[in-house]
Design an enzyme around this catalytic site. Structure first.
Site, PDB file in Angstrom:
ATOM      1  NE  ARG A  81      -7.341   5.010  -0.758  1.00 15.84           N
ATOM      2  CZ  ARG A  81      -6.194   4.354  -0.483  1.00 15.84           C
ATOM      3  NH1 ARG A  81      -5.821   3.330  -1.224  1.00 15.84           N
ATOM      4  NH2 ARG A  81      -5.431   4.735   0.516  1.00 15.84           N
ATOM      5  NE  ARG A 150      -4.810  -1.203  -3.840  1.00 14.98           N
ATOM      6  CZ  ARG A 150      -4.213  -0.600  -2.804  1.00 14.98           C
ATOM      7  NH1 ARG A 150      -4.145   0.711  -2.735  1.00 14.98           N
ATOM      8  NH2 ARG A 150      -3.658  -1.322  -1.838  1.00 14.98           N
ATOM      9  CE  LYS A 216      -0.410  -0.728  -1.426  1.00 14.59           C
ATOM     10  NZ  LYS A 216      -0.139   0.534  -0.709  1.00 14.59           N
ATOM     11  CE  LYS A 218      -0.768   2.153  -5.204  1.00 17.21           C
ATOM     12  NZ  LYS A 218      -0.152   3.126  -4.278  1.00 17.21           N
ATOM     13  CB  CYS A 437       0.844  11.205   2.639  1.00 23.72           C
ATOM     14  SG  CYS A 437       1.755  11.138   4.189  1.00 23.72           S
ATOM     15  CB  CYS A 443      -1.819   7.339   8.194  1.00 24.47           C
ATOM     16  SG  CYS A 443      -0.800   6.015   7.536  1.00 24.47           S
ATOM     17  CB  CYS A 482       5.926   6.398   7.236  1.00 25.02           C
ATOM     18  SG  CYS A 482       4.916   5.531   6.032  1.00 25.02           S
ATOM     19  CB  CYS A 486       0.930   7.934   0.562  1.00 24.94           C
ATOM     20  SG  CYS A 486       0.868   6.288   1.303  1.00 24.94           S
TER      21      CYS A 486
END
Ligand code: SRM
Ligand code: SF4
Length: 572
Positions: A81, A150, A216, A218, A437, A443, A482, A486
Site C-alpha cells: 500500500r 496512516r 492504527k 487515521k 472493500c 483479505c 466482515c 473498510c
C-alpha cells in the site's frame, strides 16, 4: 469536581506490544527474512512489523483448500500500500504503479477507500525491487499500515476553490510530519547502511516512542459542502472553515471509527464528535497532541479495544478535550457552523476555478484492471502518457483526471471515448454511489465476498430501481466482507457486512452526508432475502418519500429502523 487521574487500562501488554518493543524501531529480522528462499512467507513477528512498512503477507484464499490438499504451503504473496496524502499522484507515478502491477503484482491496481494505490500478489523476492521503484518515483509505503498515523485524506475535488489546494498542502504536511522517524524502512528496503552507535530512544521517535501507538490512527480533512472523505469516521477529523474566500481554520472532531466484531458489544462503530476549532497554523500541534494522548492512554493489552474511539469513551470526551488543551497550552475556540451536502463524488467533466478541467471517472470498487470488453487499465495508462496534470484518487475509490488544460481536454476526451471509459452516467445512481472493500480472495479477515459480489447484487437491485422509477436517485450502498468496516459501511444508507459465505447483516438509515450511522435491520441473510426486503422498502420509498428526502432519512421517518434520541450514533 475532583480531577480524574488519567491512566491507560491495566492488563498485560498484547503480543504486538512485545514485538514492537523488541523490534529495534521496526527493524526486527525483516532484512534477513526477506532474503530467505525456503518459504514464500515470513514469520508472524516480522509480518506484524511489515505492516508499518506498508505491506501485509497474504495468501490467495481461492487456492487455500487445493494447496492444503496437496500439502503445499499457502500461496503466499504480499499486498503493498502506497502512502499518498490527499490521493494526489503525477502521471509518471501512475505509469510506474501501472507497470509494477503487471511486472510484480497480479496485473491490477486497487484504489482504496483512503485515496491510495494497493497492489496485490507480490512475491517475496519481488518486494524489495518493487519498493525501490516506488521510491524512485518519489513515493513511499512508510506507515501505510501499522500502529501509526496512516495516509492523511482530504477532499478530492480540485475545482471548487483554491482552498482545496491549500487544504491538500495541510494534508501532505500532516502526513509527512507524523511519519515515524526510524530509518528501518530505508535500511530494509533501500539498502541504507545503519549509522553506528545507538541514539537515545527519544531521538529516534520523539513523538511515537519505541512502542508506537496502541493501534492504527487515521486523519482526514473535509472541505464542506463535500464530506467525500467521511470526516466523522476518522480518529481525528478536520472540517475546513472558509470565510470570505479564506481558509480560517478547522473544526476538530475526535474519536470516530468504523470497525466492530460481530456479536461483541464492546466493539462498535462510532462517529467522531466535534470538540472545537483551531486555526491552520495550529493543526500540526493539535494532531500531534491528540496522537500523544492516544499513545499514553490507549489500550495496549486488548487490541480490539485499542482504537482512539475507545480511549475517548473510557476517559470521557470532556476529559480528553481538557487533556488536549493542557498539552497544547491553549484552548480550542468554539466550533464554527458548516454544512455538508453529501459524502459522494461528482462525476464527469467540471471546470475548476483556475480554468482547468477535471474529469471524475467511475471505477467500480476501485479496481483498475483490463477485461475482454473493458480495457480500463490500458486506457488509464494511455491517458497518463499524455496527461500533464494530476491524478486524484478519491476516498470513494474513484479517480479524477485533474488539472487538464482546454487543449489537452480534447485528446483526453478522445481516449475516454476510444476506450469507452465512463463517468457512470449510464449506470444507476445507486451503483455510482456504491463502495465495496477488497475482501476475498486476498483479505485474510474476509468472511464473505464484497468487491467481487456487490456489482452482481447491484445488477439485480437495478431491476427493482427500474420497476420503482428510482434509477436516478442517489442512494449510498456499501458492502464489506466482515465488520472491520473498510468501505465505511456504517455510513451507507444501505449496507451489508459479511457474516459467512453468501450471508450478510443488512443495515439501513445512515445519513446521505455521512453524519449519522446506520442501524442493523436484518441479520445473516442471503441474496434472496436481501432482494425481497429491498423490493418492499424501495417501493415504499418510491411512493411515500417527501420531496428531496434521502433514502436514509426516509427509512427512519417511516419507522423501518429506529433512530436513537440524539439521532447521531445508532449503529446496532
Ligand atoms: Fe481496512 C484491516 C483493506 C480502509 C478498518 N483492511 C484491513 C486489511 C489489511 C486486512 C488485514 O488486517 O489482514 C485489509 C487488506 C485487504 C486486502 O487484501 O487488500 C484492509 N482497508 C482496506 C482497504 C484496501 C479497503 C478498500 O477496498 O479500499 C482500505 C485501505 C485504506 C488505505 O489505503 O489505507 C481500507 N479499513 C479501511 C477503513 C476506511 C477508512 O479508513 O476510511 C476502515 C474503517 C475505518 C476505521 O479504521 O475505523 C478500515 N481495516 C479496518 C480494520 C478495523 C480496525 C478497527 O480498529 O476497528 C481492520 C482490521 C484490523 O485492523 O485489525 C482492517
Ligand atoms: Fe477485509 Fe473485512 Fe476490511 Fe473487507 S472489511 S477488506 S473483508 S478486513
Amino acid at each position: 469536581m475532583v480531577k480524574q487521574k488519567l491512566k491507560a487500562p491495566d492488563g498485560a501488554p498484547s503480543d504486538v506490544e512485545r514485538i514492537k518493543r523488541e523490534s529495534n524501531f521496526l527493524r526486527g529480522t525483516l532484512r534477513e527474512v526477506m532474503l530467505d528462499r525456503i518459504s514464500a512467507g515470513i514469520p508472524d513477528d516480522d509480518n506484524r512489523l511489515m505492516k508499518h512498512h506498508g505491506s501485509y503477507l497474504q495468501d490467495d484464499r481461492d487456492l487455500r483448500n487445493e494447496r492444503q490438499k496437496q500439502k503445499l504451503e499457502p500461496a503466499y504473496q504480499f499486498m503493498l500500500r502506497v502512502r499518498l496524502p490527499g490521493g494526489v499522484a503525477t502521471p509518471s507515478q501512475w505509469l510506474v504503479m501501472d507497470e509494477l502491477a503487471d511486472k510484480n503484482g497480479n496485473g491490477t491496481l486497487k484504489l482504496t477507500t483512503r485515496q491510495t494505490f494497493q497492489m496485490h500478489g507480490i512475491l517475496k523476492w519481488n518486494m524489495k525491487n518493487t519498493i525501490q521503484e516506488i521510491h524512485a518515483t518519489l513515493l513511499d509505503t512508510i506507515a501505510a499500515c501499522g500502529d501509526v498515523n496512516r495516509n492523511v485524506l482530504c477532499t478530492s475535488n480540485p475545482y471548487q476553490s483554491e482552498i482545496h489546494m491549500e487544504v491538500y498542502e495541510w494534508a501532505k504536511h500532516l502526513s509527512n510530519y507524523l511519519l515515524p522517524r526510524t530509518r528501518a524502512y530505508h535500511e530494509v528496503w533501500l539498502d541504507e547502511e545503519k549509522v553506528a552507535g545507538s541514539p537515545e530512544v527519544d531521538d529516534v521517535e520523539p513523538m511515537y516512542g519505541p512502542l508506537y501507538l496502541p493501534r492504527k490512527f487515521k486523519i482526514a480533512i473535509a472541505v464542506p459542502p463535500s464530506n467525500d472523505i467521511d470526516v466523522f469516521s476518522q480518529d481525528l477529523g478536520l472540517i475546513a472553515i472558509v470565510e470570505d474566500g479564506k481558509l480560517i481554520g478547522f473544526n476538530v472532531a475526535i474519536g470516530g471509527g468504523m470497525g466492530s466484531s460481530h456479536g461483541d458489544k464492546e466493539t462498535y462503530p462510532q462517529l467522531a464528535k466535534i470538540i472545537g476549532f483551531c486555526t491552520p497554523d495550529q493543526i500540526q500541534d493539535v494532531a500531534e497532541k491528540v496522537i500523544t494522548i492516544q499513545r499514553d492512554y490507549g489500550n495496549r493489552s486488548e487490541r480490539k479495544n485499542a482504537r482512539f474511539k475507545y480511549t475517548v469513551d473510557r476517559l470521557g470526551l470532556e476529559t480528553v478535550k481538557e487533556e488536549l488543551e493542557n498539552r497544547l497550552g491553549w484552548s480550542l475556540a468554539e466550533a464554527k457552523p458548516y454544512h455538508f451536502d453529501d459524502n459522494g463524488d461528482r462525476y464527469g467533466w467540471v471546470k475548476g476555478v483556475q480554468g482547468k478541467w477535471h474529469y471524475t471517472l467511475f471505477i467500480q470498487n476501485g479496481r483498475i484492471a483490463d477485461s475482454d470488453d473493458y480495457k480500463l487499465k490500458t486506457a488509464l495508462r494511455e491517458i497518463a502518457k499524455v496527461h500533464k496534470g494530476e491524478f486524484r484518487l478519491t476516498a470513494n475509490q474513484n479517480v479524477i483526471i485533474a488539472d487538464v488544460s482546454s487543449q489537452k481536454k480534447k485528446k483526453i476526451n478522445e481516449l475516454i471515448e476510444q476506450f469507452g471509459l465512463t463517468d457512470g452516467s449510464h449506470y444507476s445512481a445507486l451503483r455510482r454511489s456504491s463502495m465495496a472493500c477488497v475482501a476475498l480472495p486476498t483479505c485474510g479477515l474476509a468472511m464473505a465476498e464484497a468487491e467481487r459480489y456487490l456489482p452482481k447484487l447491484i445488477d439485480k437491485i437495478d431491476d427493482i430501481l427500474d420497476e420503482t422509477g428510482l434509477r436516478d436517485k442517489e442512494i449510498t450502498i456499501r458492502m464489506t466482507g466482515c465488520p472491520n468496516g473498510c468501505a465505511r459501511p456504517g455510513l451507507g444508507e444501505i449496507a451489508f457486512m459479511g457474516k459467512a459465505v453468501g450471508k450478510y447483516n443488512m443495515y439501513l438509515g445512515a445519513a446521505f452526508d455521512g453524519s449519522r450511522l446506520n442501524k442493523m435491520y436484518r441479520e445473516n441473510i442471503g441474496e434472496e432475502e436481501i432482494l425481497s426486503e429491498l423490493r418492499v422498502i424501495l417501493s415504499r420509498y418510491a411512493k411515500e418519500r417527501e420531496q428531496e428526502e434521502h433514502f436514509g432519512d426516509f427509512v427512519i421517518r417511516a419507522g423501518i429502523v429506529q433512530a436513537t434520541t440524539d439521532g447521531t450514533n445508532f449503529h446496532a
